[in-house]
Structure formats: structure tokens, C-alpha cells
Design an enzyme around this catalytic site. Structure first.
Site, short mmCIF file in Angstrom:
data_model
loop_
_atom_site.label_atom_id
_atom_site.label_comp_id
_atom_site.label_asym_id
_atom_site.label_seq_id
_atom_site.Cartn_x
_atom_site.Cartn_y
_atom_site.Cartn_z
CE LYS A 1 83.98 41.15 28.72
NZ LYS A 1 83.18 39.94 28.92
CG ASP B 1 86.91 40.33 25.73
OD1 ASP B 1 86.46 39.97 24.62
OD2 ASP B 1 86.60 39.80 26.81
O1 C5P Z 1 91.89 36.24 23.71
P1 C5P Z 1 91.84 35.79 25.13
O2 C5P Z 1 93.22 35.64 25.73
O3 C5P Z 1 90.95 36.59 25.98
O4 C5P Z 1 91.21 34.35 25.09
C1 C5P Z 1 91.29 33.44 26.17
C2 C5P Z 1 90.88 32.07 25.65
O5 C5P Z 1 89.48 32.07 25.34
C3 C5P Z 1 91.57 31.63 24.39
O6 C5P Z 1 92.76 30.94 24.66
C4 C5P Z 1 90.53 30.72 23.74
O7 C5P Z 1 90.58 29.45 24.34
C5 C5P Z 1 89.22 31.36 24.14
N1 C5P Z 1 88.65 32.27 23.14
C6 C5P Z 1 88.14 31.76 21.96
N2 C5P Z 1 87.58 32.61 21.04
C7 C5P Z 1 87.51 33.93 21.28
C8 C5P Z 1 88.00 34.47 22.49
C9 C5P Z 1 88.57 33.60 23.40
O8 C5P Z 1 88.19 30.55 21.71
N3 C5P Z 1 86.95 34.73 20.38
#
Ligand code: C5P
Length: 287
Positions: free
Chosen positions: A10, A138
Site C-alpha cells: 500500500k 492497516d
Molecule cells: O497497529 P500497528 O501494529 O500497525 O501499529 C504499530 C505501532 O504504530 C503501534 O504500536 C503504535 O505505536 C503506532 N500506531 C499509532 N496509531 C495508529 C497506528 C499505529 O500510534 N493509528
């Protein structure tokens, strides 16, 4: 039984972080767009007395254990459905990791799609999306693909039709940034995020509808590019090679250029070592 899914990378064509939430995550406004740079995910599953999951990674150093999002996807799917099965996931890796291209989320989503199809859709699309949201911000988008405005953590999605485009993507070798660190840098850079009063939303739509790609924006560029000279240089390089627009994707540090034709994209890519030429990928079909 076996099923192969394409797992598209993406790009974020627009990414603003609009607030920090009590759960530690951030609220986003993001236009995500799948492209034909892709991993191939083949899932083999058979009913068994005890569940057992194996993830095989081809052309990748990423371990196939509980840290792997494809593994976690299979585990969560079996738990949610109560199905007991021996599952093998084979990932042929082409999407560079830790680059803002959503490779792990794409493999996770492809594993969920494949398992749901192999077991004759025990989960509705809504249930699959909410399972995906538990695995990564995502992942819901990567289950559906195409072009969508994603809000909240990314799980509130609105289809967002856009023209097909040609891209060149390049990843600086030595400038990988972990996502939590990128968010921490943003937190430090702002006294407080803009309140989302709807104005931003409207602006976003008018940008894309009226001015083509003039509205492309990524809030992370402001904190990541100053410490990533290779990414900043690639961005400028794309523009000098004739890109309509160039930007970093996600929390970086992959950079993409948008080109008018496949020919101009290929021409530009010849000048950039390790660059990928790809185009817009359609939403996934099926239930
Ligand atoms: O959800 P994902 O595992 O991809 O997120 C990785 C990290 O990115 C989370 O632990 C957080 O620190 C940050 N994040 C965030 N807000 C989001 C997506 C990700 O703070 N909307």
C-alpha cells in the site's frame, strides 16, 4: 486444500495524524492505495485434531514464528472460528519490510482472506475486518485493497475512487524507522494535534477531486525526512525525473513517485538502483 492470494503493498497518498487517543494509538486521516508490488501468500489447510501453524518465508529474513503477522492471522482465525486445523502459510516476499509499504499487514490480510475462503466463509466480511483490526491498524484496508479514505486507527473506511496511476518506489537501504518511533517523533513535534472539525476532511476531498495530486500529503515527512537524507534525496530525484508528485509513504522511509505513463516510470526507474515500477492495484474481489 490450498489457496494462493496476491498481497499488494500500500501507499499512503494522504496521511494526517489528527489526534492521540487514550489507548496510545493515534487517529488518522489517510488515503491508502494498493499497488501491484506484491508478495504471494499460499495457504494450505486441513482439518486436524490439534491446530498447528507453520509459516515459511521465502526471500526474507523475517522469522516465521509468533512475531510474524501471517502466523498471528492464522492463529486468530482458528481461535475466532473454533476450527482445528493444520495450516501452512508460504510467503514469497517482494515488498521491502519496515518501509511504510504495509508488507506485514498485506501478508496478514492475505492469510485471513485465504483461510476464510478455504473454510467456506465462516466469517462475514465485517467479522474478518474486525479480526484484522485487532491484528494491526492497516490490516482492514489490506483485506479490501483499492483506494480508501481510512479514519480512526484506519478501520473506518470509505471507498475513494481515483484514476489508475503509474509509480516508482524506492527504499533507502540504511534508513529504516520503526513505526512507534515515528509516532513518538510526531508527538514530540506537536504541542497537540489539530482538532478534526471536518474542515480537513472537506479539504482532502476537494484536493483530490479538483487538483489531481496537488493534495498529496504525509505528516510524517516533517519529522522523518530531516533525519533521512537518502529518502529526502530520492524524493527530489523523482521530481527531477519528471514525476507528477513524489512523497514518502506511511512512517517511511520508502518514497514513491507518480508518473504519467508506464514508459516514463520505467525511464525514471532506470536511474534509481533497486527501484520498483508498479501501478495501481484494484480492490480484492470475492466475499
Ligand atoms: O497497529 P500497528 O501494529 O500497525 O501499529 C504499530 C505501532 O504504530 C503501534 O504500536 C503504535 O505505536 C503506532 N500506531 C499509532 N496509531 C495508529 C497506528 C499505529 O500510534 N493509528
Amino acid at each position: 486444500m490450498e489457496r494462493t492470494e496476491v498481497a499488494y503493498a500500500k501507499l499512503n497518498l494522504y496521511l494526517d495524524v489528527v489526534g492521540k487517543r487514550p489507548d496510545g494509538f493515534h487517529d488518522l486521516k489517510s488515503v491508502m492505495h494498493t499497488v501491484t508490488l506484491a508478495d504471494t501468500v499460499t495457504v494450505n489447510a486441513k482439518l486436524a485434531d490439534y491446530s498447528c501453524i507453520t509459516v515459511e518465508m521465502i526471500d526474507s529474513d523475517i522469522p516465521g514464528d509468533e512475531r510474524n503477522l501471517a502466523y498471528l492471522a492464522a492463529e486468530a482465525f482458528l481461535e475466532e472460528t473454533g476450527i482445528s486445523a493444520a495450516v501452512t502459510v508460504r510467503v514469497e516476499k517482494r515488498i521491502p519490510d519496515r518501509a511504510g509499504l504495509g508488507g506485514g499487514s498485506a501478508d496478514c490480510a492475505a492469510t485471513l482472506r485465504a483461510l476464510n475462503a478455504l473454510f467456506a466463509y465462516p466469517l462475514s466480511k465485517e467479522a474478518l475486518l474486525s479480526l484484522g483490526a485487532r491484528l494491526g491498524s492497516d490490516v482492514p484496508f489490506c483485506i479490501l485493497g483499492g483506494t480508501r479514505l481510512c479514519e480512526g486507527r484506519g478501520e473506518k473506511m470509505t471507498a475513494y475512487p481515483m484514476e489508475d496511476m503509474h509509480f516508482v518506489i524506492a527504499v533507502p537501504e540504511d534508513e529504516r524507522v520503526e513505526t512507534p518511533k515515528a509516532y513518538a517523533l510526531l508527538d514530540g513535534a506537536f504541542d497537540g494535534y489539530k482538532n478534526d472539525d471536518g474542515a480537513l476532511h472537506e479539504m482532502l476531498f476537494s484536493f483530490f477531486e479538483e487538483d489531481g495530486l496537488d493534495g498529496i500529503y504525509n505528516a510524517f515527512e516533517g519529522v522523518i525526512l530531516p533525519m533521512s537524507p537518502q529518502a529526502a534525496a530520492l524524493r527530489s530525484r523523482f521530481i527531477s525525473l519528471g514525476a507528477r508528485a513524489a512523497m514518502m509513504t506511511g512512517s517511511g522511509t520508502a518514497v514513491f513517485g507518480v508518473f504519467d505513463s508506464e514508459e516514463s516510470a520505467r525511464y525514471a526507474a532506470e536511474d534509481i538502483e533497486g527501484a520498483f515500477v508498479c501501478e495501481s492495484a484494484p480492490p480484492y474481489e470475492g466475499k
